[in-house]
Design a protein around this motif. Structure first.
Motif, short mmCIF file in Angstrom:
data_model
loop_
_atom_site.label_atom_id
_atom_site.label_comp_id
_atom_site.label_asym_id
_atom_site.label_seq_id
_atom_site.Cartn_x
_atom_site.Cartn_y
_atom_site.Cartn_z
N GLY A 124 -42.72 15.53 -19.59
CA GLY A 124 -43.67 16.62 -19.46
C GLY A 124 -44.09 17.20 -20.81
N ILE A 125 -43.14 17.31 -21.74
CA ILE A 125 -43.48 17.84 -23.07
C ILE A 125 -44.48 16.92 -23.76
CG2 ILE A 125 -42.54 18.39 -25.35
CD1 ILE A 125 -39.95 19.20 -23.99
N VAL A 126 -44.24 15.62 -23.66
CA VAL A 126 -45.15 14.66 -24.28
C VAL A 126 -46.54 14.73 -23.65
CG1 VAL A 126 -45.57 12.20 -24.74
CG2 VAL A 126 -43.25 13.14 -24.90
N LEU A 127 -46.56 14.78 -22.32
CA LEU A 127 -47.85 14.84 -21.61
C LEU A 127 -48.60 16.12 -21.93
CD1 LEU A 127 -46.89 13.41 -18.10
CD2 LEU A 127 -48.33 12.34 -19.84
N GLN A 128 -47.88 17.23 -22.03
CA GLN A 128 -48.55 18.49 -22.35
C GLN A 128 -49.14 18.47 -23.75
OE1 GLN A 128 -45.82 21.69 -21.56
NE2 GLN A 128 -45.59 21.15 -19.41
N LEU A 129 -48.44 17.84 -24.68
CA LEU A 129 -48.99 17.69 -26.04
C LEU A 129 -50.23 16.80 -26.03
CD1 LEU A 129 -45.80 17.35 -28.26
CD2 LEU A 129 -47.43 19.24 -28.22
N LEU A 130 -50.17 15.72 -25.26
CA LEU A 130 -51.32 14.82 -25.17
C LEU A 130 -52.52 15.54 -24.56
CD1 LEU A 130 -49.67 11.47 -23.98
CD2 LEU A 130 -50.59 12.00 -26.25
N ILE A 131 -52.28 16.35 -23.53
CA ILE A 131 -53.36 17.11 -22.92
C ILE A 131 -53.93 18.11 -23.91
CG2 ILE A 131 -53.90 18.81 -21.13
CD1 ILE A 131 -51.85 17.41 -19.34
N LEU A 132 -53.04 18.76 -24.67
CA LEU A 132 -53.48 19.75 -25.66
C LEU A 132 -54.43 19.13 -26.67
CD1 LEU A 132 -53.07 22.69 -26.63
CD2 LEU A 132 -51.23 21.84 -28.09
N PHE A 133 -54.14 17.92 -27.11
CA PHE A 133 -55.01 17.25 -28.07
C PHE A 133 -56.23 16.62 -27.40
CE2 PHE A 133 -51.06 17.23 -30.62
CZ PHE A 133 -51.56 17.73 -31.81
N ALA A 134 -56.09 16.25 -26.12
CA ALA A 134 -57.20 15.58 -25.44
C ALA A 134 -58.30 16.55 -25.04
CB ALA A 134 -56.69 14.84 -24.21
N VAL A 135 -57.94 17.82 -24.77
CA VAL A 135 -58.93 18.78 -24.29
C VAL A 135 -60.09 18.97 -25.26
CG1 VAL A 135 -59.28 21.25 -23.83
CG2 VAL A 135 -57.46 20.00 -22.66
#
Length: 303
Positions: free
Chosen positions: A55-66
């Motif tokens: 989840g931490i990795v996915l949340q970071l990916l989402i943060l950069f993808a937005v």
């Protein structure tokens, strides 16, 4: 360096209306992109709930993808304004022509502001001060739940143990920092997408433009807030009706899709309109999705 125009406060409301107008010109196409944007974010958030480490990795990916996807959505808005059909592939336009690292710098103000405000909180309030605020809050909640009234004397005693003035100072600094971050990000993405500015240059220029036109930016944010309230009320009413027909779970997913399909393109259109209004940038040739871009001067980012 690009000139920055000075506009009246009413321009903020005009930008939001421009976002609505461009969405209305291609609601299905732009709505499709908004839904896809929202689906990617919701899918990442849902998957992160199954595994904390993942989840931490996915949340970071989402943060950069937005910011990357939002830059692509702004690109699609420009396509719609010029009479061209927005396509799902436009969401990835930010990954082309070297824009990706510059768009991802949009997360930098959040990290810097979080670190600075955290350090200031420790310096001004301290761990003991924060802990004391929590203890007082818990005590007041217990008194309220018991049905008793807190006497003025007791309130004075509790207030005397709190770092009130230092906390107020930290809150004022936090408010100003939040405003600065909002202005830095407000007009960053279209600069990277269309002017090929570097991320740091775009953040600085967006802050400068926002400060020079603070009344218009305040009106824009206020208009967005009012629109969100109205949209949330409408979404809640429709959700109740659809829940009776489709069931709560399916109705919620459908409402979220319609919500993102409406809100995100309108916001992207408002940002695009504000950028056009504030930055005296002439139209750049060859920026259509089907026009050749490789090798042109506009594809080189400024140092």
């Amino acid at each position: 360096m690009t000139d920055i125009r000075k506009v009246p406060a009413s321009a903020g409301a005009r930008w939001l209306m421009a976002g609505f107008d461009v969405w209305r010109s291609a609601p299905l196409r732009l709505g499709q992109l908004g839904m896809l944007f929202g689906l990617v974010v919701m899918l990442g958030v849902s998957l992160s709930a199954f595994n904390p480490a993942l989840g931490i990795v996915l949340q970071l990916l989402i943060l950069f993808a937005v910011p990357v996807m939002m830059g692509g959505l702004i690109w699609a808005v420009r396509e719609a304004e010029h009479g061209r059909l927005p396509r799902p592939g436009h969401l990835l336009e930010g990954t082309r022509q070297g824009r990706l690292p510059h768009l991802m710098l949009a997360v930098l103000p959040y990290f810097v502001a979080g670190i600075v405000l955290g350090l200031l909180q420790l310096m001004l309030v301290g761990q003991e001060g924060v802990q004391r605020w929590l203890e007082v809050q818990q005590e007041l909640q217990q008194i309220s739940q018991s049905g008793e009234q807190v006497s003025p004397e007791r309130l004075n005693e509790l207030a005397a143990t709190l770092p009130v003035y230092r906390t107020l100072l930290w809150m004022a600094i936090s408010l100003l920092t939040t405003l600065a971050v909002a202005l830095m990000l407000a007009l960053m993405l279209p600069q990277v997408m269309f002017e090929q500015r570097s991320g740091l240059q775009a953040l600085a220029a967006s802050l400068r433009a926002g400060l020079n036109n603070l009344p218009a930016m305040v009106v824009l944010y206020a208009s967005v807030l009012v629109s969100l309230v109205a949209l949330n009320i409408a979404a809640f009413i429709v959700l109740l009706l659809l829940s009776l027909i489709l069931g709560p779970a399916l109705a919620l997913v459908l409402i979220l899709m319609l919500y993102t399909g409406t809100l995100l393109p309108i916001l992207a259109g408002a940002v695009y309109a504000a950028w056009k209004d504030l930055f005296a940038v002439p139209p750049l040739p060859g920026q259509g999705s089907d026009a050749p871009r490789a090798g042109t001067a506009q594809d080189v980012f400024e140092a």
